[in-house]
Design a protein around this motif. Structure first.
Motif, PDB file in Angstrom:
ATOM      1  N   LEU A 142       1.613   0.942   3.510  1.00  0.00           N
ATOM      2  CA  LEU A 142       1.087   0.361   4.746  1.00  0.00           C
ATOM      3  C   LEU A 142       2.160  -0.433   5.479  1.00  0.00           C
ATOM      4  CD1 LEU A 142      -1.364  -0.253   6.587  1.00  0.00           C
ATOM      5  CD2 LEU A 142      -1.828  -2.233   5.122  1.00  0.00           C
ATOM      6  N   LEU A 143       2.978  -1.192   4.738  1.00  0.00           N
ATOM      7  CA  LEU A 143       3.982  -2.050   5.350  1.00  0.00           C
ATOM      8  C   LEU A 143       5.177  -1.268   5.886  1.00  0.00           C
ATOM      9  CD1 LEU A 143       4.110  -5.100   2.885  1.00  0.00           C
ATOM     10  CD2 LEU A 143       3.084  -5.028   5.162  1.00  0.00           C
ATOM     11  N   LYS A 163       8.329   7.845   5.626  1.00  0.00           N
ATOM     12  CA  LYS A 163       7.778   9.192   5.464  1.00  0.00           C
ATOM     13  C   LYS A 163       7.796   9.944   6.789  1.00  0.00           C
ATOM     14  CE  LYS A 163       6.162  12.542   3.100  1.00  0.00           C
ATOM     15  NZ  LYS A 163       7.057  13.210   2.140  1.00  0.00           N
ATOM     16  N   SER A 164       7.484   9.257   7.886  1.00  0.00           N
ATOM     17  CA  SER A 164       7.463   9.896   9.201  1.00  0.00           C
ATOM     18  C   SER A 164       8.263   9.049  10.185  1.00  0.00           C
ATOM     19  CB  SER A 164       6.022  10.076   9.688  1.00  0.00           C
ATOM     20  OG  SER A 164       5.987  10.744  10.930  1.00  0.00           O
ATOM     21  N   PRO A 165       9.591   9.117  10.134  1.00  0.00           N
ATOM     22  CA  PRO A 165      10.426   8.214  10.936  1.00  0.00           C
ATOM     23  C   PRO A 165      10.372   8.471  12.436  1.00  0.00           C
ATOM     24  CG  PRO A 165      11.782   9.845   9.811  1.00  0.00           C
ATOM     25  CD  PRO A 165      10.401  10.012   9.283  1.00  0.00           C
ATOM     26  N   ARG A 203       5.948  14.662  11.426  1.00  0.00           N
ATOM     27  CA  ARG A 203       4.546  14.872  11.757  1.00  0.00           C
ATOM     28  C   ARG A 203       3.852  13.511  11.809  1.00  0.00           C
ATOM     29  NH1 ARG A 203       2.414  18.356   6.816  1.00  0.00           N
ATOM     30  NH2 ARG A 203       0.512  18.339   8.080  1.00  0.00           N
ATOM     31  N   PRO A 204       2.799  13.370  12.606  1.00  0.00           N
ATOM     32  CA  PRO A 204       2.097  12.083  12.694  1.00  0.00           C
ATOM     33  C   PRO A 204       1.343  11.772  11.409  1.00  0.00           C
ATOM     34  CG  PRO A 204       0.933  13.756  13.947  1.00  0.00           C
ATOM     35  CD  PRO A 204       2.226  14.389  13.502  1.00  0.00           C
ATOM     36  N   ILE A 205       1.110  10.491  11.186  1.00  0.00           N
ATOM     37  CA  ILE A 205       0.413  10.026   9.988  1.00  0.00           C
ATOM     38  C   ILE A 205      -0.868   9.310  10.399  1.00  0.00           C
ATOM     39  CG2 ILE A 205       0.496   8.240   8.191  1.00  0.00           C
ATOM     40  CD1 ILE A 205       3.319   9.027   7.613  1.00  0.00           C
ATOM     41  N   ARG A 206      -1.928   9.615   9.717  1.00  0.00           N
ATOM     42  CA  ARG A 206      -3.179   8.868   9.893  1.00  0.00           C
ATOM     43  C   ARG A 206      -3.404   8.026   8.654  1.00  0.00           C
ATOM     44  NH1 ARG A 206      -7.721   9.095  13.257  1.00  0.00           N
ATOM     45  NH2 ARG A 206      -9.546   8.040  12.337  1.00  0.00           N
ATOM     46  N   LEU A 207      -3.723   6.750   8.850  1.00  0.00           N
ATOM     47  CA  LEU A 207      -3.887   5.827   7.731  1.00  0.00           C
ATOM     48  C   LEU A 207      -5.342   5.580   7.367  1.00  0.00           C
ATOM     49  CD1 LEU A 207      -1.200   3.110   8.592  1.00  0.00           C
ATOM     50  CD2 LEU A 207      -1.012   4.962   6.932  1.00  0.00           C
ATOM     51  N   LEU A 210      -3.989   9.024   4.755  1.00  0.00           N
ATOM     52  CA  LEU A 210      -3.076   8.974   3.613  1.00  0.00           C
ATOM     53  C   LEU A 210      -3.126   7.667   2.834  1.00  0.00           C
ATOM     54  CD1 LEU A 210       0.183  10.660   5.007  1.00  0.00           C
ATOM     55  CD2 LEU A 210      -1.713  11.696   3.756  1.00  0.00           C
ATOM     56  N   LEU A 211      -3.564   6.589   3.481  1.00  0.00           N
ATOM     57  CA  LEU A 211      -3.454   5.271   2.848  1.00  0.00           C
ATOM     58  C   LEU A 211      -4.170   5.211   1.504  1.00  0.00           C
ATOM     59  CD1 LEU A 211      -2.290   2.436   3.232  1.00  0.00           C
ATOM     60  CD2 LEU A 211      -4.446   1.774   4.306  1.00  0.00           C
ATOM     61  N   TRP A 212      -5.298   5.898   1.402  1.00  0.00           N
ATOM     62  CA  TRP A 212      -6.071   5.828   0.162  1.00  0.00           C
ATOM     63  C   TRP A 212      -5.646   6.895  -0.839  1.00  0.00           C
ATOM     64  CZ3 TRP A 212      -7.409   1.408   1.442  1.00  0.00           C
ATOM     65  CH2 TRP A 212      -7.876   1.124   2.725  1.00  0.00           C
ATOM     66  N   GLN A 213      -4.683   7.736  -0.483  1.00  0.00           N
ATOM     67  CA  GLN A 213      -4.220   8.789  -1.382  1.00  0.00           C
ATOM     68  C   GLN A 213      -2.916   8.430  -2.094  1.00  0.00           C
ATOM     69  OE1 GLN A 213      -4.486  12.937   0.131  1.00  0.00           O
ATOM     70  NE2 GLN A 213      -5.057  12.028   2.102  1.00  0.00           N
ATOM     71  N   VAL A 214      -2.024   7.710  -1.396  1.00  0.00           N
ATOM     72  CA  VAL A 214      -0.666   7.522  -1.927  1.00  0.00           C
ATOM     73  C   VAL A 214      -0.647   6.742  -3.231  1.00  0.00           C
ATOM     74  CG1 VAL A 214       0.415   7.711   0.340  1.00  0.00           C
ATOM     75  CG2 VAL A 214      -0.367   5.464  -0.456  1.00  0.00           C
ATOM     76  N   GLY A 215      -1.613   5.856  -3.442  1.00  0.00           N
ATOM     77  CA  GLY A 215      -1.637   5.074  -4.672  1.00  0.00           C
ATOM     78  C   GLY A 215      -1.801   5.919  -5.916  1.00  0.00           C
ATOM     79  N   HIS A 216      -2.337   7.130  -5.737  1.00  0.00           N
ATOM     80  CA  HIS A 216      -2.545   8.019  -6.888  1.00  0.00           C
ATOM     81  C   HIS A 216      -1.304   8.843  -7.217  1.00  0.00           C
ATOM     82  CE1 HIS A 216      -6.810   7.076  -6.964  1.00  0.00           C
ATOM     83  NE2 HIS A 216      -6.919   7.413  -5.687  1.00  0.00           N
TER      84      HIS A 216
END
Length: 364
Positions: A247-248, A254-256, A143-147, A122-128
């Motif tokens: 990232l921070l 989003k996924s607490p 749900r788990p998040i992959r960065l 997701l890290l490279w998608q959210v900026g868009h």
């Protein structure tokens, strides 16, 4: 007579069937909830429930419509969204075809979570996401998040809660012993850089006071960082600031309930801790500054452990931790622009970011 009032008999039959079914499942250890004629199996969610396990287990087999509206609190739209009925097989197949770019009959129904491809980092998608990022990141999912694409880098961004204690508690103990022995030599003096005649010696018995003061400084930093850095609102047009924010801290909102991302991993934490160590040594005499730093480091460990517990622990109702857990849950699900204190609500009061208490008057 059934020929005259079939809907009434059908309604009674359904009610009896649902009650018998739910009671049977709950007797077998499952946790089922009713909302009118809808049944929700929350067995896998009991441990994650922000209100604690006991609240769900006590209501197993009962209708929760009144409980959702409080007291003790009203559930937010985000919390209610998590109770959405599980789609049938046909709906699941159609959603998968849409995700692969397939067709399917009828008009596709999309949600804000469909703005990203969850099968990719997701890290490279959210900026868009641009203007939709703030709304998207504050709608929590379970749900788990992959960065990252790289498995190695991805592993550095995740950690188990106990690693915080394993890595930093030994350092706190070592620095405590080192600072006390250094102060005991009697060589540490305040203002010695400006004047030797009026410099103030620092007694070794001052260490506990410096340690507690360091914890207090961390308490303020905890509030400041959480409010002004973690909850900054990046410009919609800036891809890189949105990416950094996610990232921070954005990933956590989003996924607490992603338990591998509830505490700071040792590698990025080391960089921040090293900065504060150098800063304390530069501004203050060595043993004096390191004593403050040691208290601050212990305050950080306390913060990380408490933060994890507020998400996964089940404190007893009426205790301080129970109230703090409820406070933090409201920050995640309803008041993202307030309630920045984690270990306490102290700094929320003077800075006017305290989450208001809910009232349930007669008019409700």
């Amino acid at each position: 007579h059934p020929s005259i009032h079939p809907p009434i008999h059908l309604s009674i039959y359904l009610s009896i069937y649902l009650s018998t079914y739910v009671r049977g499942r709950c007797a077998g250890g499952a946790s089922l909830l009713l909302s009118g004629r809808r049944v929700f199996d929350v067995s896998s969610f009991v441990r994650l429930h922000p209100g604690g396990e006991e609240a769900l287990r006590a209501r197993a087999g009962t209708d929760i419509r009144d409980a959702l509206d409080g007291p003790p609190h009203r559930h937010s739209p985000h919390a209610r969204r998590w109770l959405a009925p599980v789609p049938g097989r046909g709906d699941t197949r159609r959603r998968r075809r849409r995700a692969r770019g397939g067709g399917g009959t009828g008009k596709a129904t999309s949600t804000i979570d469909d703005l990203v491809d969850w099968r990719k980092p997701l890290l490279w998608q959210v900026g868009h996401l641009g203007e939709k990022y703030d709304e998207w990141v504050h709608q929590p999912v379970n749900r788990p998040i992959r960065l990252f694409h790289s498995d190695f880098i991805e592993s550095l961004s995740k950690t188990a809660w106990y690693m915080v204690c394993i890595v930093w508690i030994p350092l706190v103990l070592y620095l405590t012993w080192s600072c006390y022995t250094s102060l005991a030599r009697g060589e540490t003096r305040l203002f010695a850089t400006f004047t030797t005649a009026y410099s103030i010696p620092v007694h070794p018995y001052c260490f506990p006071l410096l340690f507690v003061l360091g914890m207090g400084i961390w308490s303020f930093l905890e509030y400041f960082i959480h409010r002004f850095i973690f909850h900054m609102k990046p410009p919609a047009s800036n891809y890189y600031l949105i990416t950094i924010h996610f990232l921070l801290h954005g990933q956590h909102h989003k996924s607490p309930f992603d338990d591998s991302r509830l505490v700071f991993p040792p590698v990025p934490a080391f960089l921040v801790i090293a900065f504060f160590y150098v800063f304390a040594n530069t501004v203050f005499p060595e043993a004096f500054g390191v004593s403050l730093f040691t208290g601050g480091l212990f305050g950080y460990v306390t913060y990380d452990m408490m933060h994890y517990y507020l998400h996964y622990g089940s404190p007893k109702k009426g205790t301080y931790l129970y109230r703090l857990k409820s406070y933090h849950v409201k920050h995640h699900f309803e008041h993202q622009k307030a309630g920045f204190g984690i270990t306490s609500t102290f700094w929320d009061r003077p800075f006017r970011t305290l989450i208001p208490k809910e009232t349930f008057g007669k008019q409700d």
